[in-house]
Structure formats: structure tokens, C-alpha cells
Design an enzyme around this catalytic site. Sequence first.
Site, PDB file in Angstrom:
ATOM      1  N   ASP A  34       0.849  -1.189   0.000  1.00  0.00           N
ATOM      2  CA  ASP A  34       0.000   0.000   0.000  1.00  0.00           C
ATOM      3  C   ASP A  34       0.883   1.236   0.000  1.00  0.00           C
ATOM      4  O   ASP A  34       1.736   1.396   0.878  1.00  0.00           O
ATOM      5  CB  ASP A  34      -0.907   0.016   1.235  1.00  0.00           C
ATOM      6  N   ASP A  59     -15.382  -3.691  -1.314  1.00  0.00           N
ATOM      7  CA  ASP A  59     -14.963  -3.451   0.068  1.00  0.00           C
ATOM      8  C   ASP A  59     -16.216  -3.192   0.885  1.00  0.00           C
ATOM      9  O   ASP A  59     -16.968  -2.258   0.587  1.00  0.00           O
ATOM     10  CB  ASP A  59     -14.025  -2.245   0.137  1.00  0.00           C
TER      11      ASP A  59
END
Length: 244
Positions: A8, A129
Amino acid sequence: MIVFPAIDIRGGRCVRLTEGRFDAETVYADDPAAMARRWADEGAEYLHVVDLDGALAGQPVNLAIVARIAAAVKIPIQLGGGIRTLANIDAVLSAGVTRVILGSVAVREPALVKEACAVYGDRVVVGIDAKDGVAAVEGWGVSGGVGAEELAARMAAAGVARIIYTDISRDGTLAGVNVPATRALAKAAGIPVIASGGVSSLADVVAVRAAAADGVEGVIIGKALYTGAVGLPAALKAARGEEA
């Protein structure tokens, strides 16, 4: 089953968030490309990269870093974060990425997803998500107002080849993968699903592998790798059904 080490990117560095909260960030490395080389050297078959700055900005921000990652390793990369137009997809693929992950647009602009699938085929992945079973958008900060399983079925009908499912409440918490929800989503969609969020031990990898018959084809591991709670070579063995 494929194990995807997660990288990330925020502010040029390799970080991990807790429950997707930008105010709960831990920096693990200053050079994402070096981290990519580490995971490749340890046997990774595929990398999962997220442009966190892009997710907030609504367009890719760290493509120069992504290109460095792609140049640093010989394994494929999937990228998500702010990819919301066909032009974004072109730019990402031009940076050396193998698969693009569409998130918010799956809720906001399903017609664009369908068009992208027609153009790019299985290079398009949708990231769903969810929190409490409801899809979230805009960097996880806003409810999308649609159930995760319903959205998965819609995306499969639009031509999406696979889905990444993240339980937001578990992401970065080392609380364990929500395997039942992932399995249910795979059944609802009828296409392969990659599990994400909450891996804490090799037992989670084994549990995800047990759902392979229901269409769960992989697992993304982030914080557990960075804290040392899980070693990548051992996770790869567990994913193959071998003793660690």
C-alpha cells in the site's frame, strides 16, 4: 491458491492502515519497489498494490512508483486506488500493471465497468470493500448503498472476471479473515474471488484454501507479513496444502 503480498503506497512510502482509516497508518518501508523485490525473492507469484493517495484523490497518483515496482520484479501486479476512467486504466496498464482493480466505479458507474471488461477482458478486476455486508466507496469512507453480494452478482453479469472482497472491519486488524462472507460472495457471483482483510496467521491461509471449491482463488496478506506474524514462504506452502 495464490497468496498476494500487499503493498500500500501513501506519500511515496509503503504503509498499512487499520480498518481503512487514514488516521491509523503505520509506515513499514520508504521504498515500495525494494519491498516488492523482497516479496518476489521470497517466492511471491503475484503482487497486490494499492495507491492510497489515488483512492483519496479519485485518480491514480503514484504511477511513477508503480512503474518502478513493475520494473523491479518479473511477477505480475494488480493495482487499485482511484482508477475510475478508461483513461486511468490505460495509464495504469502502460505503467506495467497486469490487472486493474475498479472499486468505487463498480457502484457509481457500472456501465463503465461493463465497457472496460469489453475492452480489457480479464485484466479488469472489481474490488468490493464492505462493512456489515454493505459496499463502501470513495476510499472506504462512504456507504455505496448496495449489498456486497448483490453488487458481486451485478459485476459478474457485467463481464467481470474476478472480484477482490475485503471486509473493512477486519482489514489491518489481524482479526482473522471473514471466510464465511467471502465464500457466500463467491457463490453469489459465480466467478473467482480473492479474500482480503484480517489475515493473522497461517490458520487463516488454510481456512481460505478450504473455500477454494466455492470459488475463492486467493488471499491478500498485508500487515501479518509486515509484522512478522506470518512468513511469506510458510504462507505459500500453506496455500499449496503443504506443511509449513
